[in-house]
Design a protein around this motif. Structure first.
Motif, PDB file in Angstrom:
ATOM      1  N   ARG A 117       0.827  -1.214   0.000  1.00 24.77           N
ATOM      2  CA  ARG A 117       0.000   0.000   0.000  1.00 24.77           C
ATOM      3  C   ARG A 117       0.855   1.255   0.000  1.00 24.77           C
ATOM      4  O   ARG A 117       0.580   2.211  -0.724  1.00 24.77           O
ATOM      5  CB  ARG A 117      -0.918   0.016   1.219  1.00 24.77           C
ATOM      6  N   LEU A 118       1.878   1.267   0.817  1.00 21.90           N
ATOM      7  CA  LEU A 118       2.735   2.441   0.913  1.00 21.90           C
ATOM      8  C   LEU A 118       3.479   2.681  -0.400  1.00 21.90           C
ATOM      9  O   LEU A 118       3.531   3.813  -0.884  1.00 21.90           O
ATOM     10  CB  LEU A 118       3.730   2.274   2.067  1.00 21.90           C
ATOM     11  N   SER A 155       2.594   1.636  -3.366  1.00 20.16           N
ATOM     12  CA  SER A 155       1.608   2.029  -4.380  1.00 20.16           C
ATOM     13  C   SER A 155       1.257   3.504  -4.236  1.00 20.16           C
ATOM     14  O   SER A 155       1.135   4.218  -5.238  1.00 20.16           O
ATOM     15  CB  SER A 155       0.339   1.183  -4.242  1.00 20.16           C
ATOM     16  N   ALA A 156       1.111   3.956  -2.998  1.00 18.95           N
ATOM     17  CA  ALA A 156       0.817   5.373  -2.762  1.00 18.95           C
ATOM     18  C   ALA A 156       1.978   6.242  -3.229  1.00 18.95           C
ATOM     19  O   ALA A 156       1.759   7.306  -3.828  1.00 18.95           O
ATOM     20  CB  ALA A 156       0.529   5.620  -1.284  1.00 18.95           C
ATOM     21  N   MET A 157       3.202   5.807  -2.975  1.00 17.51           N
ATOM     22  CA  MET A 157       4.367   6.583  -3.410  1.00 17.51           C
ATOM     23  C   MET A 157       4.413   6.687  -4.936  1.00 17.51           C
ATOM     24  O   MET A 157       4.658   7.770  -5.477  1.00 17.51           O
ATOM     25  CB  MET A 157       5.667   5.968  -2.880  1.00 17.51           C
ATOM     26  N   LEU A 216       1.903   6.387  -7.040  1.00 13.73           N
ATOM     27  CA  LEU A 216       0.781   7.197  -7.494  1.00 13.73           C
ATOM     28  C   LEU A 216       1.043   8.690  -7.273  1.00 13.73           C
ATOM     29  O   LEU A 216       0.813   9.505  -8.168  1.00 13.73           O
ATOM     30  CB  LEU A 216      -0.503   6.776  -6.772  1.00 13.73           C
ATOM     31  N   ILE A 217       1.541   9.052  -6.101  1.00 13.82           N
ATOM     32  CA  ILE A 217       1.834  10.462  -5.815  1.00 13.82           C
ATOM     33  C   ILE A 217       2.929  10.979  -6.737  1.00 13.82           C
ATOM     34  O   ILE A 217       2.853  12.103  -7.244  1.00 13.82           O
ATOM     35  CB  ILE A 217       2.203  10.656  -4.333  1.00 13.82           C
ATOM     36  N   LEU A 237       5.856   9.924   3.303  1.00 12.94           N
ATOM     37  CA  LEU A 237       5.691   8.476   3.150  1.00 12.94           C
ATOM     38  C   LEU A 237       7.016   7.726   3.365  1.00 12.94           C
ATOM     39  O   LEU A 237       7.023   6.638   3.931  1.00 12.94           O
ATOM     40  CB  LEU A 237       5.109   8.148   1.776  1.00 12.94           C
TER      41      LEU A 237
END
Length: 168
Positions: free
Chosen positions: A50-51, A53-55, A57-58, A161
């Motif tokens: 999740r982390l 993927s968030a990185m 995406l951002i 993050l």
């Protein structure tokens, strides 16, 4: 001891990344690659799907924001692609010169002034109308500032993050 070195490196990159982004350097890329490096260096401790993927995406959103705002933001003023390229080059040159004169704040001001000056010169040479040239220069400065702010926001989020990944 190893954790202290890893945490020190992460803290250093978390501070350095957004600063590099201000200077039009690849700070966000450094933050993303550091996060990925930690995840694959020690999967048991640092890997979080999740982390990461968030990185990613951002990072993608920050890059897309900068590209779209700086490129298409000025293009809506009905200028040629040559003008878009010249204004982008003027912004980059202004960032470099502004950074040399006044670190951090100078890069922002220099980038805006470089884009604005190039837009003014282009439009004045093309039409000869000073008011049109001033309008395009103002729009170029605004677009440059908005593009930088969006990318910087992404860099700060990536730094947060990275800190979460390594410290918590």
């Amino acid at each position: 001891m190893d954790f202290a070195v890893e945490r020190g490196l992460a803290a250093f990159v978390a501070v350095l990344g957004p600063l590099l982004t201000i200077f039009d350097l690849p700070g966000n890329t450094l933050l993303l690659l550091t996060g990925l490096g930690f995840a694959f260096f020690n999967e048991n401790i640092y890997f979080s799907g999740r982390l990461l993927s968030a990185m990613i995406l951002i990072y993608a959103l920050g890059e897309a924001w900068e590209f779209c705002v700086s490129l298409f933001g000025i293009k809506k003023q009905k200028v040629s692609w040559l003008a878009v390229f010249l204004i982008g080059a003027g912004g980059f040159i202004g960032t470099v010169l502004g950074t040399a004169l006044l670190p951090i704040l100078g890069s922002i001001i220099g980038g805006m002034m470089g884009a604005s000056a190039m837009a003014f010169m282009y439009e004045l040479a093309r039409t000869g109308v000073r008011s049109d040239a001033l309008h395009l220069a103002w729009e170029a400065a605004k677009m440059r500032f908005l593009a930088l702010i969006g990318k910087l926001a992404a860099g700060i989020a990536l730094a947060a993050l990275l800190v979460k990944q390594v410290f918590f």
